[in-house]
Design a protein around this motif. Structure first.
Motif, PDB file in Angstrom:
ATOM      1  N   LEU A 160       0.644  -0.879  -0.346  1.00 36.95           N
ATOM      2  CA  LEU A 160       0.103   0.215   0.161  1.00 36.95           C
ATOM      3  C   LEU A 160       0.662   1.672   0.365  1.00 36.95           C
ATOM      4  O   LEU A 160       0.198   2.409  -0.770  1.00 36.95           O
ATOM      5  N   HIS A 161       1.928   1.250   0.024  1.00 41.47           N
ATOM      6  CA  HIS A 161       2.917   2.006   0.597  1.00 41.47           C
ATOM      7  C   HIS A 161       3.397   2.753  -0.787  1.00 41.47           C
ATOM      8  O   HIS A 161       3.916   3.741  -0.851  1.00 41.47           O
ATOM      9  N   GLY A 212      11.278  -3.295  -2.597  1.00 39.55           N
ATOM     10  CA  GLY A 212      12.117  -2.664  -2.005  1.00 39.55           C
ATOM     11  C   GLY A 212      14.463  -2.550  -2.527  1.00 39.55           C
ATOM     12  O   GLY A 212      14.720  -2.249  -1.244  1.00 39.55           O
ATOM     13  N   ASN A 213      13.925  -1.945  -3.551  1.00 35.42           N
ATOM     14  CA  ASN A 213      15.126  -2.483  -4.008  1.00 35.42           C
ATOM     15  C   ASN A 213      16.025  -0.803  -3.733  1.00 35.42           C
ATOM     16  O   ASN A 213      15.547  -0.295  -5.100  1.00 35.42           O
ATOM     17  N   PHE A 214      15.976  -0.151  -3.066  1.00 33.15           N
ATOM     18  CA  PHE A 214      15.170   1.461  -3.021  1.00 33.15           C
ATOM     19  C   PHE A 214      16.934   1.682  -3.367  1.00 33.15           C
ATOM     20  O   PHE A 214      16.731   2.849  -4.499  1.00 33.15           O
ATOM     21  N   LEU A 267       9.818   2.492  -9.727  1.00 30.98           N
ATOM     22  CA  LEU A 267       8.720   1.368  -9.467  1.00 30.98           C
ATOM     23  C   LEU A 267       8.636   0.462  -9.022  1.00 30.98           C
ATOM     24  O   LEU A 267       7.734   0.101  -7.887  1.00 30.98           O
ATOM     25  N   ASN A 268       8.740  -0.317 -10.063  1.00 33.77           N
ATOM     26  CA  ASN A 268       9.441  -1.873  -9.822  1.00 33.77           C
ATOM     27  C   ASN A 268       9.827  -1.970  -9.062  1.00 33.77           C
ATOM     28  O   ASN A 268       9.913  -3.398  -8.057  1.00 33.77           O
ATOM     29  N   GLN A 269      11.459  -1.418  -9.300  1.00 34.07           N
ATOM     30  CA  GLN A 269      12.270  -1.744  -7.908  1.00 34.07           C
ATOM     31  C   GLN A 269      11.907  -1.631  -6.018  1.00 34.07           C
ATOM     32  O   GLN A 269      12.160  -1.985  -5.404  1.00 34.07           O
TER      33      GLN A 269
END
Length: 834
Positions: free
Chosen positions: A250-251, A554-556, A548-550
Motif C-alpha cells: 500500500l505504501h 524494496g530495492n531502494f 517503481l518496480n524496484q
C-alpha cells in the motif's frame, strides 16, 4: 501383441513450429481461405526474431492481427516449452477470438467468467488457452504459477485500463466504508487548505478529486491497511483480486479520493514481479500501428522490439464528417438528422452521454457478450447501437454497420488518469492516451480494406482536437490524411458547394465517380510527420517504470538510480512529468529512511505542481545563497517599509476568502502579488475594464490576469456572464501588454462549466485555496527574512523563494486547478470490466 494396429490419432500439427507451414497445415473453415501479404510478412519477420523475449507486431486496425496472433500462439506452443495463453481485453473478445480460431480450424481451450472449455487439451499442451486480461493479471490468477511459457497479448495498446483494474482497489461513495477510509487523510487536506474540496468529495461531487501526498500514504500505511481489513475489502467482488497484489504494498500506491469514490492503485503497474515477465517467458504484443509508446510502457514496463509488416491492410475508405453546429447540442441534433435513416454505431465517453441518443438507439449491454453484437449486426436500418466508454473490443465489419458516430472527446476512465491529465497537466501522456482512444473507436466498423463507411465527429472539443496538427500527428498516416480530407470537405459544405447528406450517400453507395474523387484527393494530401515521442520521453517513462518496480520489491538503490534518470531526462522539458518523478523520488528516500532527502524531493515537486502536496520547511532550514532576481530585489525594497509589509500581510490573511462582497478578496489577491515581489494592479477598478487583478513580471514580459469568482456558490459557470467575459479580459490584456506573454485564470470553486460556453483553450479554474497556500508560504518567507542580517540578504531571499516555490512563473503555474474545458462534462466512475 501387435502394436502396429493401435492408432492413437496423434495430431502432427503440434510439432510444426514454422508459422507459414503451420497455417498451411490447418483445415480452414468459414471466411478464411489464405493469409494476406502483410500477415505473411508479419509471421515471417516474427519467426526470424522469435527468440526475443518481448516483440510487438504492429498492424493497422482491420489488418488481420487476430489471425497472426493465433498462429504465433500455436507456434509457441509447438515449441514444447510449456503452456501458452492468448489474452484479450474482454469476455466478449474471448468468444469472438474462439470463433476466429474455429474458422482457422485451430482447436483451442478457453477460460472466461471462471469457466473452462477444452481444459484437458490445455493441460495436455495440445491447445492454447484464450482468456482475458482480468483472468491473467488479477492477484490470485490460476495462471500465475502455471509455468506459462508464452503470452500473446492481443490489443495490447488498449490493455491499460483492463490490467490496471486488476491492480486497483475501488471504494464507491455508496459503500459504508467510504467515509471511514477517506477520513484517515482528512487532516492532510485541512492542513493544505483543501477541507472544502474534501467535504465536496464526501458529498458526492464528481468534480472533486484529491491526491493523497505519498508522504502521508507512507506514514499512515498501517492505519490504511487495518481500515481496509476491517472493511473486509478482500471479500468484495471487485476488490478481492486486486487485494492479492496490493495488501503488502500500500505504501507504493496512489490514494485518490473524490466524489466518485476512492481509488488505490500503483502509479506504474508492477509487472516485473509477475512470473509472466520472467526471462524464460516469450511475450508477443499484438497492437495497432501507434506513434505513441508511453501508454504501452506505463502498462507493461518494457519497450519491445517492433515488427511493422506494412502493406495494404486496414485501408478502408473512411469519410470523416464534422457534424455542423456551434454547440455540442446543435452538432448532436444535426448528426441525428444526418443518420436518421441509416444504421449506425455511436461511441460516447459515458453512460450519461449515452442518454443523448434516444430510440431507436440502444445502449450495448455488456452482459450480452458477442451475441449482442451479432444481434445488432443482423438488424436493418435505422437501428443504432450506443457504446458507452467502450472504445475497443466491438467489431462491426462490412455491411453490418457503415456509419460510426464519435460523440465527444474520450475522457479519463480512472481517478489516477484524471489526476495525471487534469491536475498535473502532463499533456504528452494525455494526448497519447486520447489518440489511442480515438483510433480504437474509429476501428469498430473498419476491419478490412473493403469496409467503406463514414465517421461523424460530434462535439466542439473533439472537433477542435482533430483540427490541431500536433494532435493529428499522433494518428497513423492514412487516418491523418482522411481527417484532413474531411476538414477540407467540411469547408466546401459550409460554402454550400455540397451537402453532408450527398457525401454520406456517395461513400455508402460506393460509385465509381466517388471512388475516383476520394482516391485522387486523398493522394494529394501529405500527412503531417508522425508525432512519435522524442527518445527522452519514452526513456524517462521507461526509467520511471523501472524505479517503481524496484520500489515495489524494496530495492531502494536501484529505484533511486532509475528515478534519477527519469528526472534528469524530463528536467526543463516537461514540468508536470518532472514533478511527478521528483515526488516518487521523495517516497523512495522516505522508504529508505532518508528523511531530509525525501523532504527536499517532495518540496521540489510541490513547487512545480501544488496538487502533489506541500512539505513545510524545517525550522532549522538554511536557505542557499543564490543570485537575486527581480522579485527578491523588490521584496528587499518592500522590507524597508515594515509598517506597509505588516499591513499587507494582515490584509491578505483576513480577506483571502470566499463570499460577498468580492472587493476585499480582490484587493487581497493584489496585495499578495506585491508581497511576492511582482507588480500588481487592479485594472477593473482603475479603468472599469480588464480582469480584477493583474500580476506583472516585466523582466520576462509576462502577465497573469486573475478574475475572482469567489462569491460563486453553485455551478455552472455561465456562457456569457463568466466564460464569455474571460475572452474579453484576454483580449484586453493582449491589447494592453503588446508583445507580452499573457494568461488568465479564474479564481473560484471547481464547479461545472456550461456546455454552451466556449472557454479559451488554456483557461484554468483555480480554487482560492491555492492562493491561501501561497499566502502561507509568504508568511514563512517574511518570518524567515526577519531574522536575516543585512549581509547578502537579497541572495538569502532568493534562496528562500526558490525553496518555497514563489518565483515567477512557477508560483502561478503550480496553482491547483482544472482546465475549464475539463469542467464542461461531469466525469463518471469507471465501469467494472466485462
Amino acid at each position: 501383441m501387435n502394436f502396429s494396429n493401435l492408432d492413437l490419432n496423434l495430431d502432427p500439427r503440434k510439432r510444426i513450429v514454422e508459422p507459414i507451414e503451420l497455417f498451411n497445415s490447418l483445415t480452414l473453415r468459414g471466411t478464411i481461405d489464405n493469409v494476406w501479404g502483410p500477415q505473411e510478412k508479419a509471421l515471417s519477420l516474427w519467426d526470424k526474431q522469435r527468440d526475443e523475449k518481448d516483440i510487438a507486431i504492429e498492424m493497422p486496425t482491420g489488418g488481420g492481427k487476430t489471425l497472426v496472433g493465433l498462429i504465433v500462439a500455436q507456434s509457441l506452443l509447438n515449441e514444447g516449452r510449456g503452456p501458452v495463453l492468448y489474452v484479450v481485453p474482454t469476455h466478449q473478445l474471448v468468444e469472438q477470438t474462439c470463433l476466429r480460431a474455429g474458422e482457422l480450424g485451430l482447436p483451442v481451450a478457453s477460460y472466461s467468467k471462471q469457466k473452462w472449455t477444452n481444459q484437458v487439451r490445455y493441460d495436455e499442451r495440445t491447445a492454447i488457452c484464450i482468456t482475458n486480461y482480468a483472468a491473467v493479471f488479477h492477484g490470485y490468477s490460476k495462471f500465475r504459477d502455471a509455468g506459462v511459457a508464452g503470452l500473446v497479448l492481443d490489443d495490447a495498446h488498449t490493455a491499460a485500463d483492463a490490467i490496471r483494474d486488476c491492480f486497483s482497489i475501488k471504494i464507491a461513495p455508496s459503500d459504508d466504508n467510504f467515509r471511514k477510509i477517506a477520513s484517515i487523510f482528512r487532516q492532510t487536506f485541512i492542513d493544505a487548505y483543501k477541507e472544502e474540496l474534501f467535504d465536496r468529495a464526501m458529498s458526492g461531487d464528481p468534480l472533486a478529486l484529491l491526491f493523497v501526498p505519498m508522504q502521508d500514504v507512507f506514514r499512515k500505511r498501517g492505519v490504511l491497511k487495518r481500515a481496509l481489513e476491517d472493511a473486509k475489502i478482500y471479500e468484495h467482488d471487485n476488490n478481492k483480486f486486486p487485494w492479492g497484489h496490493l495488501q503488502s504494498h500500500l505504501h507504493c500506491c496512489c490514494v485518490l479520493i473524490g466524489g466518485l469514490g476512492i481509488e488505490i492503485t500503483p502509479p506504474s503497474l508492477p509487472m516485473k514481479h509477475l512470473k509472466y515477465f520472467d526471462k524464460k517467458v516469450k511475450r508477443v504484443y499484438m497492437t495497432a500501428t501507434m506513434p505513441q509508446k508511453t501508454e504501452f510502457i506505463r502498462t507493461f514496463g518494457v519497450l519491445p522490439i517492433s515488427i511493422q509488416p506494412g502493406g495494404k491492410s486496414g485501408e478502408a475508405q473512411k469519410l470523416v464528417l464534422l457534424a455542423e453546429g456551434d454547440t455540442d447540442e446543435d452538432q448532436r441534433r444535426n448528426a441525428h438528422a444526418l443518420t436518421n435513416d441509416n444504421k449506425a454505431c455511436i461511441v460516447c465517453p459515458s453512460n450519461v452521454a449515452a442518454t443523448n441518443w434516444p430510440y431507436p438507439a440502444e445502449l450495448y449491454d455488456v452482459t450480452s457478450g458477442d451475441s449482442g453484437i451479432r444481434e445488432f449486426a443482423g438488424k436493418n436500418p435505422p437501428a443504432k447501437l450506443v457504446l458507452a466508454g467502450r472504445f475497443d473490443g466491438i467489431d462491426l465489419p462490412g455491411k453490418s454497420c457503415q456509419i460510426l458516430v464519435l460523440d465527444g472527446l474520450p475522457k479519463a476512465s480512472s481517478l489516477l488518469r484524471r489526476f495525471l491529465d487534469q491536475s498535473l497537466a502532463i499533456d504528452r501522456l494525455r494526448t497519447a492516451h486520447t489518440s489511442i482512444k480515438v483510433i480504437q473507436a474509429i476501428g469498430r466498423i473498419f476491419r478490412s480494406n473493403t469496409d467503406h463507411g463514414a465517421v461523424v465527429i460530434v462535439g466542439t472539443e473533439l472537433q477542435r482536437w482533430l483540427r490541431a496538427p500536433e494532435n493529428r500527428r499522433l494518428l497513423p498516416a492514412l487516418l491523418q490524411r482522411q481527417v484532413r480530407l474531411g476538414l477540407a470537405l467540411h469547408e466546401r459544405v459550409q460554402e454550400e458547394a455540397t451537402t453532408q447528406s450527398d457525401l454520406l450517400q456517395a461513400v455508402l453507395s460506393g460509385g465509381e465517380d466517388w471512388d475516383e474523387y476520394y482516391e485522387s484527393n486523398l493522394r494529394a494530401i501529405e500527412p503531417e510527420a508522425l508525432g512519435g515521442e522524442p527518445s527522452w520521453l519514452s526513456d524517462s517513462v521507461l526509467a520511471e517504470a523501472e524505479a517503481l518496480n524496484q520500489l515495489w520489491v524494496g530495492n531502494f538503490s536501484k529505484a533511486r538510480e532509475a528515478i534519477t534518470v527519469a528526472a534528469d531526462l524530463t528536467m526543463e522539458i516537461d514540468k508536470g512529468l518532472w514533478a511527478w518523478g521528483r515526488h516518487w523520488a521523495g517516497l523512495i528516500e522516505l522508504a529508505d529512511d532518508q528523511e531530509s532527502e525525501a523532504i527536499r524531493h517532495f518540496q521540489a515537486a510541490s513547487n512545480v505542481r501544488a496538487d502533489l502536496g506541500r512539505v513545510k520547511l524545517d525550522a532549522s532550514f538554511n536557505p542557499p545563497h543564490l543570485a537575486p532576481g527581480p522579485q527578491a530585489l523588490n521584496i528587499q525594497k518592500l522590507l524597508q517599509d515594515k509598517a506597509k509589509v505588516s499591513r499587507l500581510r494582515k490584509y491578505v490573511i483576513a480577506n483571502l476568502k470566499y463570499g460577498d462582497p468580492t472587493n476585499p478578496c480582490e484587493e487581497a489577491i493584489s496585495n499578495l502579488g506585491e508581497l511576492i515581489g511582482l507588480e500588481a494592479s487592479r485594472p477593473d477598478k482603475q479603468t472599469d475594464t480588464g480582469p480584477d487583478v493583474v500580476w506583472e513580471y516585466p523582466s520576462s514580459k509576462s502577465a497573469l490576469g486573475l478574475e475572482a469568482k469567489t462569491n460563486k456558490v453553485s455551478g455552472p459557470y455561465k456562457k456569457k456572464e463568466e466564460i464569455g467575459q474571460c475572452h474579453d479580459h484576454l483580449q484586453w490584456m493582449e491589447n494592453s501588454y503588446k508583445g507580452w506573454e499573457c494568461d488568465l485564470v479564474v479564481i473560484g470553486p471547481l464547479l461545472e462549466v456550461s456546455k454552451e460556453a466556449n472557454p479559451p483553450e488554456k483557461l484554468r479554474i483555480c480554487p482560492l485555496e491555492g492562493l491561501k497556500s501561497i499566502a502561507e508560504r509568504v508568511e514563512e518567507l517574511y518570518v524567515a527574512t526577519s531574522s536575516l542580517d543585512s549581509k547578502h540578504v537579497e541572495q538569502r531571499i532568493e534562496g528562500l523563494m526558490r525553496s518555497l516555490g514563489l518565483v515567477w512563473p512557477m508560483v502561478w503555474e503550480s496553482l491547483p486547478g482544472s482546465l475549464a474545458t475539463d469542467l464542461q462534462s461531469r466525469p463518471e466512475s469507471a465501469k467494472a470490466p466485462s
